[in-house]
Design a protein around this motif. Structure first.
Motif, PDB file in Angstrom:
ATOM      1  N   ALA A 128      58.097  61.809 -19.335  1.00 35.08           N
ATOM      2  CA  ALA A 128      59.398  61.453 -18.753  1.00 35.08           C
ATOM      3  C   ALA A 128      60.544  62.083 -19.534  1.00 35.08           C
ATOM      4  N   VAL A 129      60.441  62.114 -20.840  1.00 40.22           N
ATOM      5  CA  VAL A 129      61.503  62.713 -21.655  1.00 40.22           C
ATOM      6  C   VAL A 129      61.574  64.210 -21.402  1.00 40.22           C
ATOM      7  N   GLU A 130      60.432  64.843 -21.302  1.00 40.21           N
ATOM      8  CA  GLU A 130      60.419  66.293 -21.061  1.00 40.21           C
ATOM      9  C   GLU A 130      60.960  66.629 -19.669  1.00 40.21           C
ATOM     10  N   GLN A 131      60.666  65.788 -18.687  1.00 36.45           N
ATOM     11  CA  GLN A 131      61.080  66.068 -17.310  1.00 36.45           C
ATOM     12  C   GLN A 131      62.512  65.640 -17.030  1.00 36.45           C
ATOM     13  N   SER A 170      64.185  63.641 -33.015  1.00 37.85           N
ATOM     14  CA  SER A 170      64.301  65.099 -33.123  1.00 37.85           C
ATOM     15  C   SER A 170      65.126  65.686 -31.974  1.00 37.85           C
ATOM     16  N   LEU A 171      65.086  65.027 -30.815  1.00 39.44           N
ATOM     17  CA  LEU A 171      65.873  65.470 -29.667  1.00 39.44           C
ATOM     18  C   LEU A 171      67.305  64.927 -29.704  1.00 39.44           C
ATOM     19  N   GLU A 172      67.589  64.091 -30.695  1.00 40.09           N
ATOM     20  CA  GLU A 172      68.890  63.443 -30.856  1.00 40.09           C
ATOM     21  C   GLU A 172      69.268  62.601 -29.633  1.00 40.09           C
ATOM     22  N   LEU A 173      68.252  61.926 -29.061  1.00 41.95           N
ATOM     23  CA  LEU A 173      68.487  61.020 -27.940  1.00 41.95           C
ATOM     24  C   LEU A 173      68.811  59.627 -28.473  1.00 41.95           C
ATOM     25  N   ALA A 174      69.742  58.973 -27.825  1.00 43.22           N
ATOM     26  CA  ALA A 174      70.079  57.602 -28.197  1.00 43.22           C
ATOM     27  C   ALA A 174      68.927  56.687 -27.786  1.00 43.22           C
ATOM     28  N   PHE A 175      68.483  55.835 -28.707  1.00 42.88           N
ATOM     29  CA  PHE A 175      67.436  54.886 -28.357  1.00 42.88           C
ATOM     30  C   PHE A 175      67.545  53.644 -29.213  1.00 42.88           C
ATOM     31  N   ILE A 178      64.131  54.818 -15.339  1.00 43.14           N
ATOM     32  CA  ILE A 178      62.745  55.270 -15.289  1.00 43.14           C
ATOM     33  C   ILE A 178      61.934  54.315 -16.154  1.00 43.14           C
ATOM     34  N   GLY A 179      60.984  53.620 -15.570  1.00 49.68           N
ATOM     35  CA  GLY A 179      60.145  52.696 -16.317  1.00 49.68           C
ATOM     36  C   GLY A 179      58.736  53.225 -16.449  1.00 49.68           C
ATOM     37  N   VAL A 180      58.224  53.228 -17.682  1.00 47.30           N
ATOM     38  CA  VAL A 180      56.848  53.657 -17.935  1.00 47.30           C
ATOM     39  C   VAL A 180      56.176  52.667 -18.877  1.00 47.30           C
ATOM     40  N   GLY A 181      54.835  52.644 -18.821  1.00 46.68           N
ATOM     41  CA  GLY A 181      54.092  51.691 -19.640  1.00 46.68           C
ATOM     42  C   GLY A 181      53.190  52.307 -20.681  1.00 46.68           C
TER      43      GLY A 181
END
Length: 126
Positions: A47-50, A77-82, A36-39
């Motif tokens: 996008a993260v919520e969906q 806070s969501l403990e997502l890898a980034f 998923i690409g966003v600018g």
């Protein structure tokens, strides 16, 4: 190049369209299921919520929108890898443990960095 087949989805937040498309192509070629690409930050939050991706590639500075710190805090806070991508080697305070890829970087560097932060537990132990 390392494989990322274990990732169902990756979000790429990059305001430069050509760079974003290149990153998306690299990730698809490495086996990511959905890229998923966003600018913009608004689209990134949505996008993260969906989609709740497995990992995020986050441009540290999004042109006119400025720094992406608030979004990075949300990911944390969501403990997502980034990981961050940036034009300079300065890691923001509070994010010293987040990998930083300095632009320009290769597809192999991107895949290696994502693999390091998302490798399945059995692979990470090797």
């Amino acid at each position: 190049m390392g494989e990322l087949r274990h990732l169902k989805s990756v979000l790429v937040v990059e305001d430069e369209g050509l760079i974003r498309m290149d990153l998306e192509d690299t990730l698809r070629s490495a086996g990511v299921g959905t890229v998923i690409g966003v600018g913009t930050l608004a689209n990134a939050f949505a996008a993260v919520e969906q989609a709740m991706p497995d990992a995020v590639v986050l441009d540290l500075h999004l042109g006119r929108e400025g720094w992406s710190f608030d979004f990075a805090k949300r990911l944390k806070s969501l403990e997502l890898a980034f990981l961050f991508s940036a034009g300079s080697p300065h890691t923001p305070e509070g994010f010293e443990n987040v990998p930083l890829l300095i632009k320009p970087f290769s597809g192999e560097q991107l895949v290696t960095a994502l693999r390091a932060i998302t490798a399945p537990p059995t692979e990470a132990a090797q």
